[in-house]
Design an enzyme around this catalytic site. Structure first.
Site, PDB file in Angstrom:
ATOM      1  N   LYS A  80     -13.171  -2.073   0.791  1.00  0.00           N
ATOM      2  CA  LYS A  80     -12.542  -1.504  -0.404  1.00  0.00           C
ATOM      3  C   LYS A  80     -13.502  -1.366  -1.579  1.00  0.00           C
ATOM      4  O   LYS A  80     -13.220  -0.641  -2.535  1.00  0.00           O
ATOM      5  CB  LYS A  80     -11.325  -2.332  -0.807  1.00  0.00           C
ATOM      6  CG  LYS A  80     -10.226  -2.297   0.229  1.00  0.00           C
ATOM      7  CD  LYS A  80      -9.640  -0.899   0.391  1.00  0.00           C
ATOM      8  CE  LYS A  80      -8.602  -0.845   1.480  1.00  0.00           C
ATOM      9  NZ  LYS A  80      -8.020   0.478   1.640  1.00  0.00           N
TER      10      LYS A  80
HETATM   11  C1  LIG Z   1      -7.996  -6.342   5.717  1.00  0.00           C
HETATM   12  C2  LIG Z   1      -7.806  -4.884   5.798  1.00  0.00           C
HETATM   13  N1  LIG Z   1      -8.026  -4.274   6.965  1.00  0.00           N
HETATM   14  C3  LIG Z   1      -7.847  -2.948   7.098  1.00  0.00           C
HETATM   15  C4  LIG Z   1      -7.446  -2.159   6.050  1.00  0.00           C
HETATM   16  C5  LIG Z   1      -7.215  -0.689   6.284  1.00  0.00           C
HETATM   17  O1  LIG Z   1      -8.111   0.109   5.569  1.00  0.00           O
HETATM   18  P1  LIG Z   1      -7.624   1.524   5.022  1.00  0.00           P
HETATM   19  O2  LIG Z   1      -6.708   1.231   3.853  1.00  0.00           O
HETATM   20  O3  LIG Z   1      -8.857   2.226   4.595  1.00  0.00           O
HETATM   21  O4  LIG Z   1      -6.890   2.212   6.111  1.00  0.00           O
HETATM   22  C6  LIG Z   1      -7.212  -2.760   4.820  1.00  0.00           C
HETATM   23  C7  LIG Z   1      -6.716  -1.990   3.695  1.00  0.00           C
HETATM   24  O5  LIG Z   1      -6.212  -2.506   2.719  1.00  0.00           O
HETATM   25  C8  LIG Z   1      -7.406  -4.159   4.684  1.00  0.00           C
HETATM   26  O6  LIG Z   1      -7.189  -4.785   3.507  1.00  0.00           O
END
Ligand SMILES: Cc1ncc(COP(=O)(O)O)c(C=O)c1O
Length: 345
Positions: free
Chosen positions: A45
């Protein structure tokens, strides 16, 4: 001077990829984990927080002391808080009152102002964290609302960084990309870039058992029967995020809480990679996919590991939590029993 940075934001991106040597041994291909925990905020993020805030700067939307608003207690909150500090903005996060105290403490340690909102009100209630965030953004001059689920810049951030990194790191040899989908930004942006380079690359989304995304991809409709509570944080949804480009995804695999938890612990014990819960989930997704799809030894598979395991010490890495969930078979579920702990007075 070498390897020195003007500030912590210089460390965002260019994350390493590490070959998995044991956990995915049953698969003939080479399998690599892209370790997004190596970002300075310890998750993928960081990339979107930096990109969205710098885009707003370029558009002249921000001035010193401006406010950056988001509605998350998760990884995005940490990343937005981190970028805000360095760039001199105030960070306001609206979170639900179900958020664990240690998470709120972490956000405050990074200088965020936290609004704790009732979880048990409808999304359109003025007290909900969505409405509180929107109101603050509306009422505060020179503020921006990150709105990661519905912000196309979330996709752009990964189109511009994660995708090209994976292409270069694999020297264009990648055949399959697996990613858990929450907002969908990580997988969609990376996929868009990679498919432009080679449309034959297979993009596999990993969805949670309890989420509607896989069903929506297959039928184009939301099946209310797909929705149920689940434990994996950050992936899966009960709404359709605009940051998820369904047409870039070839197929979704659905994984459950239990197998994803075992896999997370196994990765730490066998590969010495301390990943978050979704690192286990994406690995579980590959193992399930391989049961029904041919994979050859020439294939090069990349799994995106979104964050670091230190955020899950009281969850998947806690024997007590595993027992409370009833996860007591299949793999190491009690570290003390297997490895022993000695108390010396
Ligand atoms: C721990 C974790 N894994 C995977 C994701 C998925 O990523 P994306 O939001 O880019 O699909 C997030 C998103 O918040 C996350 O916090």
């Amino acid at each position: 001077m070498n390897n020195v940075y003007d500030n912590i934001l210089g460390l965002i991106g260019n994350t390493p990829m590490v070959k998995l040597n044991k956990v995915t041994n049953s698969i003939p291909a080479k399998v690599f984990a892209k370790l997004e925990s190596c970002n300075p905020g310890h998750s993928t993020k960081d990339r979107i927080a930096l990109h969205i805030i710098e885009d707003a700067e370029q558009k002249g939307l921000l001035q010193p002391g401006s406010v950056i608003v988001e509605t998350t207690s998760g990884n995005t909150g940490f990343s937005v808080a981190m970028v805000s500090i360095v760039k001199g903005y105030d960070c306001v996060l609206a979170v639900s009152d179900k958020t664990k105290p240690e998470k709120i403490a972490y956000l405050k340690a990074l200088g965020a102002k936290v609004y704790i909102c009732p979880a048990n009100v409808p999304a359109d209630d003025p007290r909900s964290y969505y409405e509180v965030a929107k109101r603050i953004a509306r009422e505060t001059p020179n503020s921006i609302y990150i709105n990661q689920y519905f912000n196309e810049l979330n996709i752009d951030a990964h189109y511009l960084t994660t995708g090209p990194e994976i292409w270069e790191q694999t020297e264009g040899r990648i055949t399959h990309l697996f990613g858990c989908t929450g907002t969908g930004g990580t997988l969609s942006g990376s996929a868009k870039f990679l498919k432009e380079k080679n449309p034959n690359i297979k993009i596999i989304g990993v969805d949670a058992d309890g989420s509607i995304l896989k069903g929506f991809h297959e039928t184009g409709t939301i099946n209310p029967l797909d929705i149920k509570p689940y434990q994996i944080e950050g992936m899966g949804k009960n709404l359709i995020p605009a940051a998820l480009l369904f047409d870039q995804v070839d197929e979704f695999v659905r994984v459950n809480d239990e197998m994803s938890a075992y896999r997370t612990r196994e990765i730490a014990l066998k590969e010495a990679i301390m990943g978050g819960y979704t690192s286990g989930a994406v690995t579980q997704g590959l193992l399930q996919y391989a049961n029904s799809h041919p994979i050859s030894e020439d294939d090069v598979i990349v799994l995106i590991y979104p964050d670091h395991g230190s955020r899950y010490i009281t969850k998947v890495y806690s024997d007590q939590w595993m027992a409370e969930q009833g996860f007591v078979n299949n793999c190491v579920h009690n570290y003390d029993e297997v490895f022993g702990t000695e108390y010396i007075d």
